[in-house]
Structures are given as structure tokens and as C-alpha cells.
Design a protein around this motif. Structure first.
Motif, PDB file in Angstrom:
ATOM      1  N   VAL A 176       0.834  -1.204   0.000  1.00 64.75           N
ATOM      2  CA  VAL A 176       0.000   0.000   0.000  1.00 64.75           C
ATOM      3  C   VAL A 176       0.870   1.255   0.000  1.00 64.75           C
ATOM      4  O   VAL A 176       0.609   2.206  -0.755  1.00 64.75           O
ATOM      5  CB  VAL A 176      -0.952  -0.009   1.217  1.00 64.75           C
ATOM      6  CG1 VAL A 176      -1.628   1.343   1.380  1.00 64.75           C
ATOM      7  CG2 VAL A 176      -2.003  -1.091   1.066  1.00 64.75           C
ATOM      8  N   VAL A 177       1.899   1.281   0.831  1.00 61.59           N
ATOM      9  CA  VAL A 177       2.808   2.441   0.881  1.00 61.59           C
ATOM     10  C   VAL A 177       3.488   2.635  -0.468  1.00 61.59           C
ATOM     11  O   VAL A 177       3.651   3.768  -0.949  1.00 61.59           O
ATOM     12  CB  VAL A 177       3.854   2.255   1.997  1.00 61.59           C
ATOM     13  CG1 VAL A 177       4.945   3.315   1.892  1.00 61.59           C
ATOM     14  CG2 VAL A 177       3.193   2.327   3.366  1.00 61.59           C
ATOM     15  N   THR A 178       3.877   1.529  -1.115  1.00 60.19           N
ATOM     16  CA  THR A 178       4.507   1.623  -2.438  1.00 60.19           C
ATOM     17  C   THR A 178       3.581   2.275  -3.447  1.00 60.19           C
ATOM     18  O   THR A 178       3.990   3.148  -4.222  1.00 60.19           O
ATOM     19  CB  THR A 178       4.901   0.220  -2.933  1.00 60.19           C
ATOM     20  OG1 THR A 178       5.823  -0.373  -2.010  1.00 60.19           O
ATOM     21  CG2 THR A 178       5.550   0.292  -4.306  1.00 60.19           C
ATOM     22  N   VAL A 179       2.309   1.849  -3.450  1.00 57.73           N
ATOM     23  CA  VAL A 179       1.348   2.415  -4.397  1.00 57.73           C
ATOM     24  C   VAL A 179       1.134   3.902  -4.125  1.00 57.73           C
ATOM     25  O   VAL A 179       1.080   4.717  -5.052  1.00 57.73           O
ATOM     26  CB  VAL A 179       0.009   1.656  -4.341  1.00 57.73           C
ATOM     27  CG1 VAL A 179      -1.033   2.334  -5.230  1.00 57.73           C
ATOM     28  CG2 VAL A 179       0.194   0.210  -4.766  1.00 57.73           C
ATOM     29  N   ILE A 180       1.029   4.274  -2.849  1.00 60.15           N
ATOM     30  CA  ILE A 180       0.823   5.685  -2.507  1.00 60.15           C
ATOM     31  C   ILE A 180       2.020   6.527  -2.958  1.00 60.15           C
ATOM     32  O   ILE A 180       1.855   7.600  -3.549  1.00 60.15           O
ATOM     33  CB  ILE A 180       0.589   5.839  -0.992  1.00 60.15           C
ATOM     34  CG1 ILE A 180      -0.755   5.204  -0.597  1.00 60.15           C
ATOM     35  CG2 ILE A 180       0.603   7.315  -0.588  1.00 60.15           C
ATOM     36  CD1 ILE A 180      -1.003   5.170   0.888  1.00 60.15           C
ATOM     37  N   LEU A 181       3.235   6.047  -2.690  1.00 58.93           N
ATOM     38  CA  LEU A 181       4.438   6.767  -3.124  1.00 58.93           C
ATOM     39  C   LEU A 181       4.480   6.855  -4.648  1.00 58.93           C
ATOM     40  O   LEU A 181       4.862   7.892  -5.218  1.00 58.93           O
ATOM     41  CB  LEU A 181       5.693   6.067  -2.600  1.00 58.93           C
ATOM     42  CG  LEU A 181       5.961   6.190  -1.096  1.00 58.93           C
ATOM     43  CD1 LEU A 181       7.173   5.363  -0.701  1.00 58.93           C
ATOM     44  CD2 LEU A 181       6.168   7.656  -0.703  1.00 58.93           C
ATOM     45  N   PHE A 182       4.095   5.768  -5.313  1.00 61.11           N
ATOM     46  CA  PHE A 182       4.070   5.763  -6.775  1.00 61.11           C
ATOM     47  C   PHE A 182       3.120   6.828  -7.305  1.00 61.11           C
ATOM     48  O   PHE A 182       3.452   7.549  -8.253  1.00 61.11           O
ATOM     49  CB  PHE A 182       3.643   4.382  -7.276  1.00 61.11           C
ATOM     50  CG  PHE A 182       3.347   4.343  -8.751  1.00 61.11           C
ATOM     51  CD1 PHE A 182       4.370   4.284  -9.679  1.00 61.11           C
ATOM     52  CD2 PHE A 182       2.036   4.378  -9.208  1.00 61.11           C
ATOM     53  CE1 PHE A 182       4.104   4.262 -11.041  1.00 61.11           C
ATOM     54  CE2 PHE A 182       1.751   4.352 -10.566  1.00 61.11           C
ATOM     55  CZ  PHE A 182       2.793   4.297 -11.488  1.00 61.11           C
ATOM     56  N   LEU A 183       1.950   6.938  -6.699  1.00 56.34           N
ATOM     57  CA  LEU A 183       0.977   7.931  -7.153  1.00 56.34           C
ATOM     58  C   LEU A 183       1.495   9.355  -6.942  1.00 56.34           C
ATOM     59  O   LEU A 183       1.345  10.224  -7.819  1.00 56.34           O
ATOM     60  CB  LEU A 183      -0.352   7.731  -6.416  1.00 56.34           C
ATOM     61  CG  LEU A 183      -1.108   6.429  -6.727  1.00 56.34           C
ATOM     62  CD1 LEU A 183      -2.342   6.302  -5.835  1.00 56.34           C
ATOM     63  CD2 LEU A 183      -1.500   6.366  -8.196  1.00 56.34           C
ATOM     64  N   ILE A 184       2.115   9.595  -5.792  1.00 51.48           N
ATOM     65  CA  ILE A 184       2.658  10.934  -5.511  1.00 51.48           C
ATOM     66  C   ILE A 184       3.769  11.282  -6.493  1.00 51.48           C
ATOM     67  O   ILE A 184       3.782  12.371  -7.098  1.00 51.48           O
ATOM     68  CB  ILE A 184       3.176  11.008  -4.055  1.00 51.48           C
ATOM     69  CG1 ILE A 184       2.003  10.861  -3.064  1.00 51.48           C
ATOM     70  CG2 ILE A 184       3.918  12.318  -3.819  1.00 51.48           C
ATOM     71  CD1 ILE A 184       2.443  10.730  -1.619  1.00 51.48           C
ATOM     72  N   ILE A 185       4.711  10.353  -6.685  1.00 52.02           N
ATOM     73  CA  ILE A 185       5.833  10.601  -7.597  1.00 52.02           C
ATOM     74  C   ILE A 185       5.338  10.697  -9.040  1.00 52.02           C
ATOM     75  O   ILE A 185       5.811  11.531  -9.820  1.00 52.02           O
ATOM     76  CB  ILE A 185       6.885   9.480  -7.455  1.00 52.02           C
ATOM     77  CG1 ILE A 185       7.544   9.580  -6.073  1.00 52.02           C
ATOM     78  CG2 ILE A 185       7.932   9.560  -8.561  1.00 52.02           C
ATOM     79  CD1 ILE A 185       8.477   8.431  -5.748  1.00 52.02           C
ATOM     80  N   GLY A 186       4.367   9.852  -9.389  1.00 52.86           N
ATOM     81  CA  GLY A 186       3.816   9.885 -10.744  1.00 52.86           C
ATOM     82  C   GLY A 186       3.170  11.221 -11.068  1.00 52.86           C
ATOM     83  O   GLY A 186       3.374  11.775 -12.158  1.00 52.86           O
ATOM     84  N   VAL A 187       2.402  11.753 -10.139  1.00 56.50           N
ATOM     85  CA  VAL A 187       1.779  13.065 -10.337  1.00 56.50           C
ATOM     86  C   VAL A 187       2.855  14.138 -10.462  1.00 56.50           C
ATOM     87  O   VAL A 187       2.745  15.065 -11.288  1.00 56.50           O
ATOM     88  CB  VAL A 187       0.807  13.391  -9.182  1.00 56.50           C
ATOM     89  CG1 VAL A 187       0.338  14.840  -9.254  1.00 56.50           C
ATOM     90  CG2 VAL A 187      -0.389  12.450  -9.211  1.00 56.50           C
ATOM     91  N   ALA A 188       3.925  14.020  -9.656  1.00 58.00           N
ATOM     92  CA  ALA A 188       5.033  14.977  -9.735  1.00 58.00           C
ATOM     93  C   ALA A 188       5.710  14.926 -11.100  1.00 58.00           C
ATOM     94  O   ALA A 188       6.112  15.961 -11.657  1.00 58.00           O
ATOM     95  CB  ALA A 188       6.046  14.690  -8.635  1.00 58.00           C
ATOM     96  N   VAL A 189       5.830  13.731 -11.679  1.00 57.98           N
ATOM     97  CA  VAL A 189       6.417  13.593 -13.022  1.00 57.98           C
ATOM     98  C   VAL A 189       5.503  14.226 -14.065  1.00 57.98           C
ATOM     99  O   VAL A 189       5.950  14.924 -14.972  1.00 57.98           O
ATOM    100  CB  VAL A 189       6.665  12.105 -13.350  1.00 57.98           C
ATOM    101  CG1 VAL A 189       7.056  11.936 -14.816  1.00 57.98           C
ATOM    102  CG2 VAL A 189       7.748  11.530 -12.448  1.00 57.98           C
TER     103      VAL A 189
END
Length: 496
Positions: free
Chosen positions: A161-174
């Protein structure tokens, strides 16, 4: 065979937080981290999102169906028992054995996969050594009281779950250009034929990928018999898990589709054997994170260990449940002092040891295990939907009030009917090219569960003369929650 009994010797030790994470963790794994890429490549961003959304909705309805039955009759390994009591003992017998064998095979598949994942860091060490370590660990956890299983699943699920949340945050930043250089924006969503590529046929193909991704959510119902308060914990777990799963999958696919064009060949070629082209890894690398591959490899390792752990639990409890329904040998219904069905665990471990055939015979065994275990999950869902339809009809036919149900499935009967229709489509569409070209080797591998189900069902019907249980004879008494666990005890018949 053991005499039928509803007595339950397992201990109710699973807490609400365990159930929520078991369902959530069971559906977030390689299907999201790897297979989502092929869905985007095939159907485009819009097609993938629609396919996953429809399948996610279907899974939600299945969870509500299981929730209604599980809060009324919480039994460890409940799904086969519901088919036995509400439909036909022969169907419950065949479904139970297929489900047990499927999850025991899943342990073998995931243990083998764990060895392959470990070869990313240690390519010169035979993968079967890592597979053996994982299998021993899984057996040890499942040999302890059920709370050990719940705690392990809880923490493994949190990692995902933490991985997915970090992925979403970083993905939006990209996407916005905060990380990884200039802003990408949303141009890839309409690149070439996107957002919809191939129309309805490709969306149907996404159903298959999405269905495999969501398999494991039914574990909420199977764990009902060992949760502290099924009447409260199961409904809460169902609703919270649905929204998390849907949001995680839809948002993840949206971010991947924005960052990577659907034409990227990497989306189609991703696998556990080459984690460097996982869509998650590619997005992290686009953000400038050089260690992305190692991080995602570690996360996927936790995902396959979690899946193996769940598989061992599910297969053990299913065999235990069938022993108490008189559909498996009595010894499988015996438990240790800590409430663990030890002999059922041993039987599941024996099948899981097929893991090591991959090291002896070769990788062809790994492909066989994956192909032969794929269909059973969808057959299970069809059995769950059919059992719910029969349960509700029997409940009303016997004069009980729906107001007394502790939890009532939303939009009945639309939910279970939708599940039956979509699962039938997915089952037929498992390998249509093999059917069209008469490739019998592929047909047998892909559809192996269907003839096995039929053979087991015919065997039970012919030997024990079972039949469709009349609605007025459906057993609605066994396994009923105690009045102290929920507000409504045994349902009261409506006044004439």
C-alpha cells in the motif's frame, strides 16, 4: 468421510484491521505492479481503466455477496460450505476440492516466483534454494496460531500500500514536471489511437487481466470463521477495501498511461523475470530514481510471499471446512492446541512441494502450474454468486425477514447475476485462439479445471445421490452467529 458437523474448533483471533489488509493485500500484487502494463498496451488508457473499473465493480458485488452469507454463517473456509448447503452437496464437494488444489498450486507458483525474483540480486545461485526458504517460512507462519498469519499479511500489505501511494505521488510529480524534467501533462492519454484502442474486444481482454489481479479478495469470507467479530468486521472490511482497491488500480493505471504512451513495447514485455521494465519501475526511473528496479523487485518479492502465505491459509482452511462438512477425511478437521488444522496444512504443503519440480524438470513445469491454476479462481467466483442467489431465495422462502440480516448485499440480485455473466465471459475467453484452432494441448492446460470440476461433481452425485437442495430444506441454522456477537441473533420468521 467424516460425518457432517457444523462445529468449529478454530480460534477467533483475527481483528478487523487484519481482515481489511488481508482483502486489500490479496488484490494488490503482480497483477498491478506488472500485468497492468499489458492491459494499457492492449486496450489503451481508456480501455484499461474501463476494464479494471467494471471488473472491480463485479468483485465488489462478489464481496458483498460473500459478506451477507459470512456474517450470517461465519465458517472457516466458508465458500464451499455455502455451495453445499444452499445449492447441491455435489457442487460444494467439487468446488471445494478444486479451490483447495488451486490455492495449493498457487503456493507452488508463488514460491517458484520468489526464487526467480531473488535471482535479480543473486543470479548465480539456483532459484530453488530461495524457493525452499520461502516455502519453509510460509509453512512455519501457518503452523502458528492464526494471528501470526494475520500479522504477517497486515505488514506485507502495508508495504504494498505504501509503495502504491508513493508511486501515485511521484507519478503526479512527473506529470506536472516537479520531478523528472519538463511536464508531461496528459498528451499520452490521446496519443495516436488512445484513449480507446481496439474497441470492445480489447476491453473484454482486459477483463481477463483484471480478473487475475483481483483474485484473492474472497479471502475475507474464508477468514470469517476466525475473526473476533464477523458481524462487524466483515462489512467494514468489504466497504473500505473496495474503495481502496478501485482507487489504487484506477489511479495507478491513469498515472502509468500519462507517463508512458500505450505504444511502449516495455508495457507488453514486463514480467517478474525482468523487473526493470515493470511500469512502476519505468515511472520511478522517469522521476530520476536510479534505485527504482531494486525497490520494485523488493516490493514484488513481498507481494509473491504474501500471495503464497494467503494461498497456504486458504487451502488449509478449505480442506478443514470440507472435513467438517463430511466431504474430506475426518483427520483434516483436527486442529492443534493453537487452533491450526495441522493435517490439512500438511496436505497443502505436499502439493506446494511441486515447486521443486521446476528445478528438476525445468521451466516448463512453472508454465504448467500457472496455466492449470488460472481458471479455478473464476469458477470459485461463479460458485459464490450462485450460492448467494440460492441463499437469499431460501431465506425468504423459509419465512425469514430480510430486516434481520446483519449485513445485506447492495443491489441484489443484480450483483451476483453480473458476476455470473462476466465470469462466464472470462472463462470462455481464457484462450479463444486455442479453441478456434483446435490446439488440444493448450485447451487442456487452460481449461483443466472445468473437466476436473465436472468429474468430481458427477462422482459425488453418483456415489451419494446428492441433488439440488429444495429451498424449504436449505440448512440456515448451522454456524449461526451467537446473539452476543451481533445485535440480531437467529433471524425470526415473519408473522403470517
Amino acid at each position: 468421510m467424516a460425518e457432517k458437523t457444523t462445529e468449529n474448533h478454530v480460534k477467533r483471533l483475527l481483528k478487523t484491521r487484519h481482515l481489511s489488509m488481508i482483502a486489500l493485500g490479496g488484490s494488490i500484487g503482480t497483477g498491478l505492479f506488472i500485468a497492468s502494463g499489458s492491459a494499457i498496451h492492449t486496450a489503451g488508457p481508456g480501455g484499461a481503466i474501463i476494464g479494471y473499473a467494471i471488473m472491480g465493480m463485479m468483485v465488489y458485488f462478489l464481496m458483498t455477496s460473500m459478506g451477507e452469507m459470512a456474517t450470517f454463517m461465519p465458517i472457516s473456509g466458508s465458500f464451499a460450505s455455502y455451495c453445499t448447503r444452499f445449492i447441491d452437496p455435489g457442487l460444494g464437494f467439487s468446488m471445494g476440492w478444486i479451490y483447495w488444489f488451486n490455492w495449493a498450486l498457487t503456493v507452488a507458483v508463488d514460491s517458484t516466483t520468489a526464487g526467480i525474483v531473488m535471482n535479480f540480486w543473486f543470479p548465480h545461485i539456483p532459484s530453488w534454494i530461495f524457493s525452499l526458504v520461502v516455502l519453509i517460512y510460509i509453512i512455519t507462519v501457518n503452523a502458528l496460531e492464526v494471528r501470526a498469519f494475520g500479522e504477517m499479511e497486515y505488514w506485507l500489505a502495508i508495504i504494498k500500500v505504501v509503495t502504491v501511494i508513493l508511486f501515485l505521488i511521484i507519478g503526479v510529480a512527473v506529470i506536472l514536471g516537479i520531478m523528472g524534467g519538463s511536464a508531461i501533462g496528459f498528451s499520452n492519454l490521446t496519443y495516436k489511437e488512445a484513449p480507446f484502442v481496439g474497441g470492445a474486444p480489447t476491453i473484454l481482454s482486459v477483463f481477463l487481466v483484471a480478473g487475475f489481479s483481483f483474485q484473492g479478495t474472497e479471502l475475507v469470507g474464508i477468514t470469517a470463521g476466525e475473526s473476533e467479530n464477523p458481524g462487524k468486521s466483515i462489512p467494514k472490511a468489504i466497504h473500505s477495501t473496495f474503495w481502496r482497491i478501485l482507487l489504487f488500480y484506477i489511479l495507478s493505471i491513469f498515472v502509468i498511461s500519462c507517463v508512458l504512451p500505450y505504444t511502449s513495447p516495455n508495457l507488453l514485455g514486463s514480467s517478474v523475470k525482468d523487473i526493470t521494465i515493470s511500469p512502476f519501475t519505468l515511472v520511478f526511473r522517469r522521476a530520476g530514481l536510479a534505485f527504482a528496479a531494486s525497490v520494485m523487485n523488493a516490493v514484488i518479492l513481498t507481494a509473491v510471499i504474501s500471495a503464497a502465505n494467503s494461498g497456504m491459509y486458504a487451502s488449509t482452511r478449505m480442506l478443514y471446512s470440507m472435513a467438517h462438512e463430511g466431504q474430506a477425511w475426518k483427520i483434516f478437521g483436527e486442529t492443534s492446541k493453537s487452533g491450526v488444522p495441522v493435517y490439512a496444512l500438511m496436505a497443502s504443503t505436499l502439493v506446494a512441494c511441486m515447486t521443486f519440480l521446476t528445478g528438476i524438470i525445468g521451466p516448463s513445469v512453472y508454465e504448467f502450474l500457472i496455466d492449470s491454476s488460472g481458471l479455478a479462481g473464476f469458477l470459485t467466483w461463479m460458485g459464490m454468486a450462485a450460492a448467494h442467489l440460492r441463499f437469499r431465495k431460501a431465506y425468504v422462502a423459509q419465512g425469514y425477514s430480510l430486516d434481520d440480516l446483519r449485513y445485506r448485499a447492495w443491489l441484489y440480485p443484480f450483483g451476483p447475476i453480473l458476476a455470473l455473466v462476466l465470469c462466464t465471459v472470462v472463462v470462455i475467453g481464457q484462450n479463444p485462439m486455442a479453441l478456434l484452432h483446435g490446439n488440444w494441448q493448450q485447451i487442456i492446460l487452460t481449461y483443466l479445471s472445468l473437466p476436473l470440476l465436472l468429474i468430481l461433481w458427477l462422482y459425488y452425485r453418483l456415489r451419494y445421490h446428492s441433488h439440488l437442495v429444495p429451498l424449504d430444506q436449505v440448512d440456515l441454522s448451522g454456524g449461526q452467529l451467537k446473539s452476543g456477537e451481533i445485535n440480531a441473533g437467529k433471524p425470526k420468521k415473519e408473522d403470517a
